[in-house]
Write an enzyme that holds these catalytic residues in place. Sequence first.
Site, PDB file in Angstrom:
ATOM      1  N   LYS A  66      -7.978   0.029  -1.025  1.00  0.00           N
ATOM      2  CA  LYS A  66      -8.653   0.148  -2.321  1.00  0.00           C
ATOM      3  C   LYS A  66     -10.131   0.486  -2.166  1.00  0.00           C
ATOM      4  O   LYS A  66     -10.769   0.907  -3.124  1.00  0.00           O
ATOM      5  CB  LYS A  66      -8.451  -1.115  -3.140  1.00  0.00           C
ATOM      6  CG  LYS A  66      -7.021  -1.228  -3.662  1.00  0.00           C
ATOM      7  CD  LYS A  66      -6.839  -2.389  -4.617  1.00  0.00           C
ATOM      8  CE  LYS A  66      -5.440  -2.398  -5.200  1.00  0.00           C
ATOM      9  NZ  LYS A  66      -4.400  -2.750  -4.187  1.00  0.00           N
ATOM     10  N   ASP A  67     -10.675   0.323  -0.963  1.00  0.00           N
ATOM     11  CA  ASP A  67     -12.068   0.713  -0.728  1.00  0.00           C
ATOM     12  C   ASP A  67     -12.305   2.206  -1.012  1.00  0.00           C
ATOM     13  O   ASP A  67     -13.378   2.576  -1.467  1.00  0.00           O
ATOM     14  CB  ASP A  67     -12.468   0.412   0.721  1.00  0.00           C
ATOM     15  CG  ASP A  67     -12.660  -1.084   0.963  1.00  0.00           C
ATOM     16  OD1 ASP A  67     -13.109  -1.788   0.036  1.00  0.00           O
ATOM     17  OD2 ASP A  67     -12.377  -1.541   2.087  1.00  0.00           O
TER      18      ASP A  67
END
Length: 436
Positions: free
Chosen positions: A107-108
């Site tokens: 998700k970064d």
Amino acid sequence: MRLESTRHQSPPVSFRDALLRGLAPDGGLYLPAAWPAVTLDDLRAWRTLPFPDLASQLARRLLDGEFADAVIDGLVREALDFPVPAIEVEPGRFVLELFHGPTLAFKDFGARFLARFFSHVLAGQGGHATILVATSGDTGSAVAQGFHLVPRVRVVVLYPRGKVSPFQEAQMATLGGNVTAVRVGGTFDDCQRLVKAAFLDGTLAALGLSSANSINIGRLLPQAFYYVAGYLAVARQVGDELVFSVPTGNLGNLTAGVIARRIGLPVSRLVAATNSNRVLPDYLESGVYRARPSIATLSNAMDVGDPSNFARLLELHGGSADEVRRVLYCTATSEDETRATIRRVYERTGYVLDPHSAVGWTAADRFAASPGGSSRPIITLATAHPAKFDAAIRQALGFAPPLPDAYADWRARPLAAIDLDQADYPQFRRLLVSDC
Ligand SMILES: *Cc1c(COP(=O)(O)O)cnc(C)c1O
């Protein structure tokens, strides 16, 4: 760049507007009205580029003139400044490690890209915003870290006390600066209710409330970049077709793979790997979409009973379940199978899969053995570092994998969360108004 709502009941908007709005006014999700083409010659020319440069090239194509190239290059380099290694774990079977960003999960990519473009667009308008996120763990930490110290944006992240892992809590509640962590005595649903109430509260307009959830197109587009990077790292020759296996919950990652394929990446099939939350496999079997309550599993970031990107996935296939079936091979993996895969892959190769990646690996095994399967290389997306899910790994292997060295001191960082003893909206509202 022009984007349209999947419900086709609201006017097209620019990327800037889609970014700030998140959801379209008609309740649909934004998708580009037209797709650029990436040719095999492009792919050949990009083959040796480092990941941030490759990502810049792709962002320039997708954003199609809405920002100067130099602006895109600057924002993308700052956002996506970590490696994306492809590792051949068994012959022809690769993992693409998407967990080398600050929160050790994929998700970064989306959160960091969104944060920088969001701030850039606000600067152009002289605006400010407050991002509200309710989280059960991974999303909140990625968003908090993604926006940390980014100008013009304040982040308020709400999480249920005692229901996120200590490591996830540290990643949200030790940052300070423009990130406020609110620890709610309640459940994730209570956190979400508080956020919804704030969005509906007209008296908070001055705060410029916004969300950064996975329906935002600014989180989705950058996820297509690592498919291209994985392809270029693994394909013997540009033009060879490969298969990706994608651990799937809210369908964001999978939709990004469909987008990569749509713009021209030679991908023969996408394996959609779910855990016991079987909404997608059941839809493909029956042709009927049925949302249901989520079931708790070891791969808890995929425990989704009503995946929000479903509308995009369907729209990208012209609304046809048959068309989705042609592209996706979809299969669900049980808890026992997940643990067995972690054990088997570790015993055979020494590689430790986290539970989400293990669901992807299991589905890839099943695809390879199926009648329509092929001997093409398969890249399983490894969405989280195994140390993030140490309890599940301990169950499967009897030991916990260590965190990377850079995280060695995380327990020593002081928590600075604000406690909200109950999910009480007036109290939360006072906090928002005084703190922001
Ligand atoms: C969010 C998440 C997923 C699911 O991704 P979707 O885009 O929601 O399908 C898978 N693995 C991990 C580790 C995650 O954090």
